[in-house]
Design an enzyme around this catalytic site. Structure first.
Site, PDB file in Angstrom:
ATOM      1  N   ARG A  92       0.847  -1.209   0.000  1.00  0.00           N
ATOM      2  CA  ARG A  92       0.000   0.000   0.000  1.00  0.00           C
ATOM      3  C   ARG A  92       0.877   1.251   0.000  1.00  0.00           C
ATOM      4  NH1 ARG A  92      -1.485   2.137   4.412  1.00  0.00           N
ATOM      5  NH2 ARG A  92      -2.101   0.298   5.602  1.00  0.00           N
ATOM      6  N   ASP A  95      -7.187  17.094 -17.012  1.00  0.00           N
ATOM      7  CA  ASP A  95      -7.474  15.701 -17.333  1.00  0.00           C
ATOM      8  C   ASP A  95      -7.021  15.463 -18.777  1.00  0.00           C
ATOM      9  OD1 ASP A  95      -8.671  13.354 -18.245  1.00  0.00           O
ATOM     10  OD2 ASP A  95     -10.426  13.573 -16.961  1.00  0.00           O
TER      11      ASP A  95
END
Ligand SMILES: Cc1ncc(COP(=O)(O)O)c(C=O)c1O
Ligand SMILES: N[C@@H](CCSC[C@H](N)C(=O)O)C(=O)O
Length: 440
Positions: free
Chosen positions: A79, A205
């Site tokens: 993680r 984006d």
């Protein structure tokens, strides 16, 4: 034992620092990020340096949740960090012209990480044409997070400037937009946003273009992100999101969020994305060549086509001033929802599916599919045509694609026969527009 006589590779890892002071993984070592491009982008996409202990040609998948060893080692838990993910991130930083890249489990995961830096009372300026999922997340933040969101027409600097203020914490742009293919002036908007608030974050984006065609950080954006599910991976076999920044502190904030929420990209998915990136240039070149030919084909038969490769695109010059290509997504209108439905159902090679950037060609009706989460009233307010068809062009043979589209247009009854072939029922050409009369 590593070559320094220290178990578990720890000593080897501790000896190498990258440009940002991060320790390199024991094996493989990445190619250098942000050291300036030594080769053309197509070369950089496939070129990675590695000091893998067995000289493996493909980056190994460190399919391990944990790493043995004591405090201070580079990796302890996937993680928090994983060598395969690190390799991908360093490779991406290089091709995105970023100081640091981070990879997460989806494009929306990337958008979530970025918008988590917002605080109640912050203002966000964004487009009035936006991917449905991004719109959904921003609406959630507006309704539950105390964030004020302005949706404006990002094609004009004036409409963006009209809502910029000191409280503007973020400007979130898509260019070209999904699905109306509107183009935003990234450099102009970034400097206006920074003038209104020097600490405003301008996030772009870049999903529609990928780093192969545009590098928004070079235009003044603070953050670039994209859905790796699309062009970067290219085969619709993995979900991924990518974030790139130049500001080290911002990179640290995003890393903190990724580690805290646990959305870092899994090792196998990192490997798949790394593999996909290698063929980005050949896929994109073929896809956009096909897209250009199809856009011209549809326009020449009288359809209203939205594609930045066409000279008829209202922001053709702006697009080409900030991008190296037009991408492979285009949209067109038929004048009738029922007609659009029949066309979509009549294609064979163009699969009916959401998403884009895949080697296979896809067809969809955004208002029913990718943008269905935007309620009909908002779609109407934002002038999103309900009949719009989106084509995401793949790498198939162009003649086959044009034949497939032609037979679908004829079978759907979207065209009338003329002396020279056929033309759209609602015909858009210089000086005249004829309407679709019968709404079946
Ligand atoms: C422009 C754009 N941005 C972001 C996303 C989100 O990406 P993902 O599906 O990987 O979460 C999508 C599509 O889903 C998209 O079209
Ligand atoms: N059911 C999904 C739809 C995903 S749309 C994916 C892609 N961005 C596109 O534009 O096609 C959802 O609701 O998120």
């Amino acid at each position: 034992m590593d070559p320094n006589g220290i178990p578990n590779g720890i000593g080897k890892a501790m000896k190498h620092l990258d440009l940002d002071g991060h320790e390199l993984p024991p094996s493989p070592a990445p190619s250098s990020p942000s050291a300036g491009r030594k080769y053309a982008l197509a070369t950089e996409l496939v070129y990675t340096e590695s000091n893998d202990q067995f000289n493996s040609s493909s980056t190994p998948i460190y399919q391990s949740a944990t790493f043995k060893g004591g405090p201070g080692q580079e990796y302890d838990y996937t993680r928090s960090g994983n060598p395969t993910r690190s390799h991908l991130e360093r490779h991406l930083a290089k091709i995105m012209n970023a100081n640091r890249a981070l990879v997460v489990s989806s494009g929306m995961g990337a958008c979530d990480v970025i918008t988590r830096i917002l605080k109640p009372g912050d203002e966000v300026v964004t487009g009035n044409d936006l991917y449905g999922g991004t719109n959904r997340l921003l609406t959630y933040l507006k309704e539950n997070g105390g964030i004020i969101v302005h949706h404006v027409d990002t094609t004009t600097l004036e409409s963006v400037q009209g809502v910029l203020m000191e409280k503007t914490a973020m400007v979130l742009l898509e260019t070209p937009t999904n699905p109306l293919i509107k183009v935003a002036d990234v450099a102009g908007i970034a400097s206006a946003a920074h003038a209104a608030n020097p600490s405003a974050i301008v996030a772009v984006d870049n999903t529609m273009l990928s780093p192969y065609l545009a590098n928004p950080l070079d235009l003044g954006a603070d953050v670039v992100y994209e859905s790796g599910t699309k062009y970067l991976s290219g085969h619709h076999d993995v979900m991924a999101g990518v974030i790139g920044v130049n500001n080290v502190a911002l990179g640290e904030k995003f890393y903190f969020m990724i580690n805290s929420t646990g959305c870092g990209l899994a090792p196998f998915d990192s490997w798949l994305l790394l593999r996909g990136i290698k063929t980005l240039s050949v896929r994109m070149e073929k896809q956009q060549a096909n897209a250009m030919a199809i856009a011209q084909f549809l326009e020449s038969h009288g359809f209203k086509v939205r594609y930045p490769g066409l000279k008829s695109h209202p922001q053709y010059a702006l697009h080409w001033s900030q991008a190296r290509g037009a991408g492979a997504v285009l949209s067109f209108e038929t004048g009738s929802i029922a007609l659009s439905e029949r066309i979509v159902e009549a294609t064979r090679l163009f699969g009916i599916s959401v998403s884009f950037g895949c080697v296979n060609s896809l067809i969809s009706m955004p208002c029913r599919m990718s943008h269905a989460s935007i309620d009909p009233a908002t779609r109407k307010e934002r002038a999103l045509p309900e009949d719009i068809i989106r084509l995401c062009v793949g790498i198939e043979d162009l003649t086959d694609l044009v034949d497939d589209l032609s037979q679908a247009l004829v079978r759907a009854g979207a065209v009338r026969l003329t002396e020279n072939g056929f033309e759209a029922l609602e015909h858009h050409s210089a000086g005249r527009t004829t309407q679709v009369v019968d709404e079946p």
